[in-house]
Design an enzyme around this catalytic site. Sequence first.
Site, PDB file in Angstrom:
ATOM      1  N   HIS A  60      54.857  88.133  19.346  1.00  0.00           N
ATOM      2  CA  HIS A  60      54.608  86.893  19.628  1.00  0.00           C
ATOM      3  C   HIS A  60      53.339  86.608  20.604  1.00  0.00           C
ATOM      4  O   HIS A  60      53.212  86.058  21.477  1.00  0.00           O
ATOM      5  CB  HIS A  60      55.761  86.110  20.613  1.00  0.00           C
ATOM      6  CG  HIS A  60      57.037  85.928  19.780  1.00  0.00           C
ATOM      7  ND1 HIS A  60      57.042  84.842  18.863  1.00  0.00           N
ATOM      8  CD2 HIS A  60      58.230  86.611  19.468  1.00  0.00           C
ATOM      9  CE1 HIS A  60      58.259  84.811  18.364  1.00  0.00           C
ATOM     10  NE2 HIS A  60      58.936  85.927  18.794  1.00  0.00           N
ATOM     11  N   ASP A  62      61.282  90.138  22.421  1.00  0.00           N
ATOM     12  CA  ASP A  62      61.961  89.724  21.320  1.00  0.00           C
ATOM     13  C   ASP A  62      61.425  89.753  19.938  1.00  0.00           C
ATOM     14  O   ASP A  62      60.007  89.697  19.883  1.00  0.00           O
ATOM     15  CB  ASP A  62      62.455  88.307  21.390  1.00  0.00           C
ATOM     16  CG  ASP A  62      61.287  87.084  21.624  1.00  0.00           C
ATOM     17  OD1 ASP A  62      60.430  87.549  22.514  1.00  0.00           O
ATOM     18  OD2 ASP A  62      61.322  86.120  20.931  1.00  0.00           O
ATOM     19  N   GLU A  63      61.893  89.807  18.815  1.00  0.00           N
ATOM     20  CA  GLU A  63      61.541  89.973  17.447  1.00  0.00           C
ATOM     21  C   GLU A  63      60.148  90.647  17.343  1.00  0.00           C
ATOM     22  O   GLU A  63      59.335  90.104  16.710  1.00  0.00           O
ATOM     23  CB  GLU A  63      61.263  88.257  17.196  1.00  0.00           C
ATOM     24  CG  GLU A  63      62.466  87.403  17.214  1.00  0.00           C
ATOM     25  CD  GLU A  63      62.115  85.802  16.663  1.00  0.00           C
ATOM     26  OE1 GLU A  63      63.054  85.670  15.785  1.00  0.00           O
ATOM     27  OE2 GLU A  63      61.399  85.176  17.310  1.00  0.00           O
ATOM     28  N   VAL A  64      60.407  92.007  17.696  1.00  0.00           N
ATOM     29  CA  VAL A  64      59.308  92.704  17.277  1.00  0.00           C
ATOM     30  C   VAL A  64      59.608  93.063  15.556  1.00  0.00           C
ATOM     31  O   VAL A  64      60.726  93.559  15.258  1.00  0.00           O
ATOM     32  CB  VAL A  64      59.640  94.031  17.978  1.00  0.00           C
ATOM     33  CG1 VAL A  64      58.553  95.140  17.214  1.00  0.00           C
ATOM     34  CG2 VAL A  64      59.130  93.941  19.406  1.00  0.00           C
TER      35      VAL A  64
END
EC number: 3.2.1.52
Lengths: 587, 591
Positions: free
Chosen positions: B275, B346-348
């Site tokens: 992100h 988050d969300e690598v």
Amino acid sequence: MPHGSVIPAIILIFSLFILQLCIASVASAGGGGNGINVWPKPRIMSWTTQPRANLLSPSFAISSPKHFYLSSAANRYLKLIKTEHHQPLVTPSLINITTSSSSALHTLFITVESLLTPLQHGVNETYTLSIPADASIANLTAHTVWGAMRGLETFSQLVWGKPNLLVASGLYVWDSPLFAHRGLMVDTSRNYYGVDDILRTIKTMSFNKMNVFHWHITDSHSFPLVLPSEPDLAAKGSYGHDMQYSPDDVKKIVEFGLTHGVRVLPEIDSPGHTGSWAEAYPEIVTCANKFWWPAESNWTNRLASEPGTGHLNPLNPKTYKILKNVINDIVNLFPEAFYHAGADEIIPGCWKADSTIQSFLSNGGTLSQLLEKFVGSTLPYIVFFNRTVVYWEDVLLDDNVNVRPSFLPKEHTILQTWNNGPNNTKRIVDAGYRAIVSSSEFYYLDCGHGDFLGNDSQYDQLQPSSSANNGGSWCGPFKTWQTIYDYDITYGLSEEEAKMVIGGEVALWSEQADPKVLDVRLWPRTSAMAETLWSGNRDEETGIKRYAQATDRLNEWRYRMVSRGVGAEPIQPLWCLRNPGMCNTAH
Amino acid sequence: MVRSHTSISNVVALIFFLVLLIIPSVQSTTATTIDVWPKPRLLRWAPLHQLSLLSPSFTIASPYDHPHLSSAVSRYLTLIKTEHHLPSSVNNPLTATSSPPPPPSPPLQSLHIFIHRLHAPLHHGVNESYTLHVPNDRPTANLTAETPWGAMRGLETFSQLVWGRPSRVPVGVYVWDDPIFPHRGLLLDTSRNYYGVGDIMRTIYAMSANKMNVFHWHITDSPSFPLNLPSEPGLAAKGSYGDDMQYSPDDVKKIVEFGLDHGVRVIPEIDSPGHTGSWAEAYPEIVTCANMFWWPAESKGEDKLAAEPGTGQLNPLNPKTYQVFKNVISDVVKMFPEPFFHAGADEVTPGCWKTDPTIQSFLSNGGSLSQVLEKFVNETFPYIVSLNRTVIYWEDVLLDGVVKVDSSILDPKYTILQTWNNGPNNTKKIVDAGYRAIVSSADYYYLDCGHGGFLGNDSQYDQLVGSDTVSNGGSWCAPFKTWQTIYNYDITYGLSEEKATLVLGGEVALWSEQADPTVLDSRLWPRASAMAEALWSGNRDETGKKRYAEATDRLNEWRHRMVSRGIGAEPIQPLWCVRNPGMCNAVHASI
């Protein structure tokens, strides 16, 4: 799309012929790409040259034929055009921007063929708009003043820039709606909306080339309309003195509609949905002020489909005395040739609560006969005032309480569908009636925000139940703009049948809406229907639904509506607009 | 509730007052017609249900020199004297004219504040308990609290007791109150769309009216970097949506101070290493896969470059990454006094790192993506901790199926994990691993869901009748989370009493793919109020039954009051239901 009368079709063919004859390189405009966007997308919008823009002269003027409403619209648009200074989120990529002030556009010249045509169902809204490259005059030609208003809106969307105003030029637009009835219904009974909220809504409708504001004025919850012959209905049945519409308010709204090319179609729902009438006349309303679904009774014995009970009593002569006074006042207040008489959701339990009705039934009468008596006593009276009566489909299609078609003369009756998607539309047109489509699965804007009932045990669990799963309300989930955009209101109909579908209406019922959320509930989802009913939801050449490019255009249009004072909700991060195509899915 | 955060001293206080209550004729607290949101733990109104006028010269006496408390006192004094709230319910006993007038009490002249620990800072776990006594025989009310922050909660309660024109206040009222959970938050994403400082302050103000205490500010993300940092001005200058869509250091200061004046902590989140696409505008060299199409047509789901449009992840193998990142952290720590720092994680997304040649060679030499993430966490986590911060990460850092770190590198002493997937299951995984948890389950607490997908060109819509995805409202976390869904969620569901103590609280979250200032208030309120009450005093009555039924009427009333206070909360029922109490209820098990 099957809808299009013969004359526009001829014009269309003729225009196409001219275009092909005269134009060397015809580039389709407004399809995204160059950033020149008009919402709803015109039927034909073509560059006569390479896409380009011209300066709008500081002394730009609109030359309009003298007409009470068109002159007012022309003044309004002139002001909008000169002050809006829209800054597109994606800068239009034009080959050529002419900045020489000698060739700036000075005048938009409006020509109207038939100045006297009134705003009524089916009025010709066709216009052509020609903005030649490097010329000082643009031309807007329409059959009626109402078509000219649509063209003015299109022209306003072609202007942008700050400090200098630019206008797309070398452009030709021919435009005409596919459907004649493009409406929005707002319920002002369950919660009240101020006159300004209604005016802002009508103004935004006109931005979207919509033409019918269906005003669901009264219902069981409140009776906000002050009627000269029956003042007690509002005095006792409204939410309060500050939550009423006076005759002057109505006049203001109707006139505002006319200056914006929007018809104001009143609905006085009856005989169901009339609990609020009982505050003034308890004797004409059955089952008023009762708990809607007592614990000991099963669903078939409920008194109303939702909290707020009360039906007009068809067996009480006084009912007609009051209702006729109401109808009289309404036709005086609203010049509109359609009158919506409701007739949805007749609940057997409510009529059965009344003793005179009980004896009628025990003498062999039926509830459907009661409804026939009511319709037989009121429809001819409404028709007598030169009104076409719109009813909800229930009057004919309800399983338990309905009337025979002989009570509903086809030339004077239109049915509005809200259940069973395309199936009920087909049943209506197969029965020979004109249809307005408001399918709740596609067009109800209030759905999906949870149920409004208190004490509802479906929520007392950790894992959401299946009904909580879809957003909790009876018509959940929330209808997304894509759901609305992609609905084909004549799906499954023959070309002949499709002609009976006069259009559609999105609907905002107000159990969970009031002025705080009005704009976000309506826009830009209503814009989605507006385009589908105006020019269709498919690519003209391929027949593929055009939601893909519609996303970018609707996004841009949403920002423009916000800057025009409409609190429309966002459909994407700003980043998507700044990076065209990057928020698409390729899967 | 399964657990309680009541400290021992509060338990003693509670027992003491319960004893006091039993001696006079016991008045059921559920029978009260005083609406306070969130409902206090204990509220007793003496049986005569007396009202007093609020004296025109009413004052709040607070003898303390405390800038934030003083600010709150003067704010509430103005609110109390000018609000003149009129309950929507005409049948509310408070406004009923049919009942005989209560014996006259003297007008209430003042509210006296007593605080035991004036200098307790506004940190996680600070004592927020208070007692409020509005007697019926004296013109003076007392508000007693451990800390200034508890006093602010009591002031809010007092403000909700006052109504009418002229202002009236119920007397013979005793309130004891204390939150069940210490962390009652709201996340706002200001990267996908921008919100003005005024929007953020209005949100903090509404939070304080709901006794919420944590504004979790998801400041940066891939779409934009709106925070102007003194050491790294290029990040906002190049990565924001524009000069008019940035937060200056002065803006931040204003927001942090405003939070303190309202008893609301402001926790900053600088999401990383995923992100971070917006960082690439200033530093393309430290961001992998920036500005690429998020999910190319030819690739499979597991080869996506980002979870959604807007690609870019910080490169853990580039030393410059840490140089920039540490400047960022150092600035953020200076700007935000809050001891919690949210570091994202988050969300690598594997596909993004795999586009980078240095990472490719690291992987081809036997390295793993999880090792890449561990390197990042090892380089950054100790640095943040060295600045006296507790680090909050999204649960992914430990629970992701593909890219995650070993729990040995996240010291539970300095780490809190925020859960958003799999409802109660992941909460349990987090506390079972020994970490403190903040619950933001997407199934219950995500306020943005259910408004349709935001992707363009999405072929799922090209059909007449919706598919399953479409029919639930179309977005990945659909449907819309109703206030009832939020209210009824038990964030410690399935946990032992012991494990439940590791759940610090919860946060509702507004991600901004489809939200911006035009819809902010209506997306947040009154749904965030539903969580506020569930975390403050629980969602069950004394019998253990969920109290959404009576909550409906109170929330409705509270919604109208919030609207009159300038918060654009959405309606939950027709006005008719408020006017006709009970008539809009369901009495059948299912509908």
